[in-house]
Design a protein around this motif. Structure first.
Motif, PDB file in Angstrom:
ATOM      1  N   THR A  55      -3.636   8.333  -1.281  1.00  0.00           N
ATOM      2  CA  THR A  55      -2.170   8.292  -1.211  1.00  0.00           C
ATOM      3  C   THR A  55      -1.691   8.400   0.234  1.00  0.00           C
ATOM      4  OG1 THR A  55      -1.937   9.253  -3.420  1.00  0.00           O
ATOM      5  CG2 THR A  55      -0.038   9.430  -1.934  1.00  0.00           C
ATOM      6  N   THR A  81       1.428   1.570   4.686  1.00  0.00           N
ATOM      7  CA  THR A  81       2.787   1.118   4.384  1.00  0.00           C
ATOM      8  C   THR A  81       3.688   1.256   5.598  1.00  0.00           C
ATOM      9  OG1 THR A  81       2.524   1.756   2.064  1.00  0.00           O
ATOM     10  CG2 THR A  81       4.781   1.491   2.888  1.00  0.00           C
ATOM     11  N   GLY A 135       2.954  -1.431   7.958  1.00  0.00           N
ATOM     12  CA  GLY A 135       3.531  -2.678   7.470  1.00  0.00           C
ATOM     13  C   GLY A 135       5.028  -2.755   7.702  1.00  0.00           C
ATOM     14  N   VAL A 136       5.721  -1.655   7.496  1.00  0.00           N
ATOM     15  CA  VAL A 136       7.171  -1.625   7.720  1.00  0.00           C
ATOM     16  C   VAL A 136       7.489  -1.886   9.191  1.00  0.00           C
ATOM     17  CG1 VAL A 136       9.202  -0.129   7.734  1.00  0.00           C
ATOM     18  CG2 VAL A 136       7.674  -0.155   5.754  1.00  0.00           C
ATOM     19  N   GLY A 182      -2.637   5.307   2.114  1.00  0.00           N
ATOM     20  CA  GLY A 182      -1.789   4.212   1.669  1.00  0.00           C
ATOM     21  C   GLY A 182      -0.405   4.268   2.303  1.00  0.00           C
ATOM     22  N   LEU A 183       0.133   5.475   2.431  1.00  0.00           N
ATOM     23  CA  LEU A 183       1.431   5.635   3.090  1.00  0.00           C
ATOM     24  C   LEU A 183       1.348   5.245   4.558  1.00  0.00           C
ATOM     25  CD1 LEU A 183       2.645   8.995   1.491  1.00  0.00           C
ATOM     26  CD2 LEU A 183       3.589   6.705   1.101  1.00  0.00           C
TER      27      LEU A 183
END
Length: 243
Positions: A216, A223, A226-227, A219-220
């Motif tokens: 988790t 993310t 990616g942002v 993964g954050l």
């Protein structure tokens, strides 16, 4: 419209990714520690118990399987607790109740406290102290520590809220006892109080969600990268009015 500045978002992204990756790595390391602990318990459950003796070196590890030969001392104390219901198919007492503690003197003179097992509150009045010679097999446990939410003990009533051998022994008038107590293994069907610990059910209750937590956090982190990448790409596509 001026092109967005990327320096501050980039710095914040780097910091955020570093924090999230650190948290993920910490959970990964905790997973290794937890699985090593569970494997040790499983090995202990299958191994012959260590014989407790006043003359020999005592194991220092929490939840070491051990055996005590001696006699129960008069009097008993209780520690209030709540046990959650087990998984489907388990046979155990649960709900609000008490652990039953009693002094136990080894044949060579050493005294240790024994947690005989759990008793639901509704059946506590029917429990009497154990008497006479016995051989108790179980797991050595370290004293529990108090926190700011732990209610005050009632030593005059021999009623406690932490499994603290020294405090319980003082209330029972035993004197010096071993710093660890012996949590008795379950005997019989597990539904007759006091019901000792079933190490297999104990192992099954140990949470092992560290891999999920690590994935988790990582993964954050992905993310967040990616942002920032999408934000930076959009910023680069905007025309620079000063160009």
């Amino acid at each position: 419209m001026p092109r967005p500045k990327l320096l501050l978002p980039a710095l914040l992204t780097i910091v955020g990714v570093a924090v999230l990756c650190t948290l993920g790595t910490w959970q990964w390391l905790r997973m290794s520690e937890k699985r090593f602990f569970i494997e040790r318990l499983e090995a202990q459950a299958k191994a012959a118990p260590v014989q407790l003796s006043a003359n020999g070196g005592w194991p220092k590890l929490d939840l070491t399987r051990a055996q005590a030969k001696g006699s129960y001392l008069d009097g008993m104390a209780s520690v209030r607790t709540t046990i959650a219901a087990g998984p489907p198919g388990s046979r155990q007492l649960s709900g609000f109740g008490r652990w039953i503690f009693q002094g136990f003197r080894l044949d060579d003179g050493m005294t240790i406290l024994v947690n005989r097992g759990f008793v639901p509150e509704s059946r506590f009045a029917a429990i009497a102290p154990a008497t006479g010679a016995a051989t108790v097999t179980g797991y050595l446990r370290a004293a529990e520590t108090r926190n700011s939410f732990t209610p005050a003990d009632l030593p005059q009533q021999r009623e406690f809220y932490t499994r603290d051998p020294e405090a319980i022994a003082a209330a029972l008038g035993i004197g010096a006892v071993a710093p660890l107590y012996l949590e008795a293994e379950r005997q019989g069907d597990g539904l007759t109080p006091p019901a000792g610990v079933d190490v297999n059910e104990l192992i099954a209750r140990i949470p092992d969600n560290h891999l999920q937590y690590a994935l988790t956090w990582w993964g954050l982190a992905l993310t967040l990268i990616g942002v920032f990448a999408a934000y930076a790409l959009q910023a680069r596509r905007r025309p620079d009015p000063e160009g």
